[in-house]
Design a protein around this motif. Structure first.
Motif, mmCIF file in Angstrom:
data_model
loop_
_atom_site.group_PDB
_atom_site.id
_atom_site.type_symbol
_atom_site.label_atom_id
_atom_site.label_comp_id
_atom_site.label_asym_id
_atom_site.label_seq_id
_atom_site.Cartn_x
_atom_site.Cartn_y
_atom_site.Cartn_z
ATOM 1 N N ARG A 39 0.835 -1.199 0.000
ATOM 2 C CA ARG A 39 0.000 0.000 0.000
ATOM 3 C C ARG A 39 0.874 1.256 0.000
ATOM 4 N N PRO A 40 0.695 2.118 -1.017
ATOM 5 C CA PRO A 40 1.453 3.376 -1.034
ATOM 6 C C PRO A 40 1.001 4.298 0.109
ATOM 7 N N ALA A 41 1.870 5.212 0.481
ATOM 8 C CA ALA A 41 1.533 6.182 1.528
ATOM 9 C C ALA A 41 0.383 7.068 1.050
ATOM 10 N N TYR A 42 -0.353 7.585 2.005
ATOM 11 C CA TYR A 42 -1.484 8.469 1.700
ATOM 12 C C TYR A 42 -1.028 9.632 0.829
ATOM 13 N N THR A 43 0.114 10.233 1.191
ATOM 14 C CA THR A 43 0.602 11.403 0.442
ATOM 15 C C THR A 43 0.996 11.037 -0.992
ATOM 16 N N THR A 44 1.463 9.808 -1.197
ATOM 17 C CA THR A 44 1.808 9.345 -2.549
ATOM 18 C C THR A 44 0.537 9.257 -3.391
ATOM 19 N N ILE A 45 -0.518 8.672 -2.836
ATOM 20 C CA ILE A 45 -1.799 8.570 -3.532
ATOM 21 C C ILE A 45 -2.338 9.978 -3.802
ATOM 22 N N GLN A 46 -2.272 10.838 -2.797
ATOM 23 C CA GLN A 46 -2.780 12.201 -2.918
ATOM 24 C C GLN A 46 -2.078 12.958 -4.046
ATOM 25 N N THR A 47 -0.755 12.917 -4.061
ATOM 26 C CA THR A 47 0.016 13.598 -5.104
ATOM 27 C C THR A 47 -0.331 13.047 -6.481
ATOM 28 N N THR A 48 -0.431 11.728 -6.579
ATOM 29 C CA THR A 48 -0.751 11.083 -7.858
ATOM 30 C C THR A 48 -2.149 11.495 -8.320
ATOM 31 N N ILE A 49 -3.098 11.535 -7.418
ATOM 32 C CA ILE A 49 -4.467 11.929 -7.769
ATOM 33 C C ILE A 49 -4.488 13.373 -8.274
ATOM 34 N N TYR A 50 -3.756 14.252 -7.631
ATOM 35 C CA TYR A 50 -3.723 15.651 -8.089
ATOM 36 C C TYR A 50 -3.100 15.753 -9.482
ATOM 37 N N ARG A 51 -2.091 14.936 -9.762
ATOM 38 C CA ARG A 51 -1.501 14.909 -11.109
ATOM 39 C C ARG A 51 -2.508 14.368 -12.123
ATOM 40 N N MET A 52 -3.259 13.355 -11.717
ATOM 41 C CA MET A 52 -4.266 12.771 -12.603
ATOM 42 C C MET A 52 -5.384 13.773 -12.895
ATOM 43 N N GLU A 53 -5.672 14.619 -11.913
ATOM 44 C CA GLU A 53 -6.655 15.687 -12.120
ATOM 45 C C GLU A 53 -6.175 16.649 -13.210
ATOM 46 N N THR A 54 -4.882 16.970 -13.158
ATOM 47 C CA THR A 54 -4.287 17.854 -14.157
ATOM 48 C C THR A 54 -4.370 17.225 -15.550
ATOM 49 N N LYS A 55 -4.185 15.915 -15.613
ATOM 50 C CA LYS A 55 -4.293 15.180 -16.884
ATOM 51 C C LYS A 55 -5.745 15.036 -17.340
ATOM 52 N N GLN A 56 -6.673 15.387 -16.458
ATOM 53 C CA GLN A 56 -8.115 15.302 -16.711
ATOM 54 C C GLN A 56 -8.614 13.871 -16.915
ATOM 55 N N VAL A 57 -8.006 12.920 -16.192
ATOM 56 C CA VAL A 57 -8.497 11.542 -16.235
ATOM 57 C C VAL A 57 -9.388 11.245 -15.032
ATOM 58 N N ILE A 58 -9.327 12.120 -14.018
ATOM 59 C CA ILE A 58 -10.259 12.063 -12.896
ATOM 60 C C ILE A 58 -10.692 13.480 -12.571
ATOM 61 N N ARG A 59 -11.778 13.573 -11.799
ATOM 62 C CA ARG A 59 -12.246 14.894 -11.382
ATOM 63 C C ARG A 59 -12.836 14.806 -9.984
ATOM 64 N N ARG A 60 -12.852 15.949 -9.312
ATOM 65 C CA ARG A 60 -13.495 16.040 -8.005
ATOM 66 C C ARG A 60 -14.997 16.162 -8.254
ATOM 67 N N VAL A 61 -15.767 15.329 -7.592
ATOM 68 C CA VAL A 61 -17.214 15.396 -7.791
ATOM 69 C C VAL A 61 -17.930 16.079 -6.633
#
Length: 128
Positions: A39-61
């Protein structure tokens, strides 16, 4: 014309898999979906999710309390097509080496071949 989907890293695919499977999730829920031993650290997941948001593959709902809920904006099929296209590009666009490997490794079944044959016949009819 199909818009090219962004490339996803292995971790990004794992995060997307959780979103495709479970639907909308918080960062903690995504982290909890990983096996405990790897399991990756919470901050690793968080940083990756924010990068994925920039790529527009996920969004905050939505926001619940002090955390956000995220959803995939790219379908599993679109991501898989991009991955396969990238793989074929490594072989100069030729699918034969990939098919040969799948057959030799036992990962391609007769049922897979029959299903592929159906799709090829359907595509051929549509072009005619």
């Amino acid at each position: 014309m199909r818009v090219a989907e962004p490339k996803l890293s292995k971790l990004e695919y794992q995060i997307m898999d959780t979103l495709w499977t479970k639907g909308e999730c918080s960062i903690r829920e995504i982290q909890d979906a990983f096996p405990v031993k790897r399991r990756p650290a919470y901050t690793t997941i968080q940083t990756t999710i924010y990068r994925m948001e920039t790529k527009q593959v996920i969004r905050r709902v939505k926001k619940v309390g002090n955390f956000h809920i995220f959803a995939a904006t790219v379908s599993r099929g679109a991501a898989q097509r991009r991955l396969v296209d990238d793989l074929l590009a490594m072989f100069g666009g030729r699918s034969q080496p990939v098919m040969a490997h799948l057959i030799e490794s036992g990962k391609l079944t007769l049922d897979d071949v029959k299903e592929a044959e159906k799709v090829l016949r359907k595509l051929q009819k549509e072009k005619a």
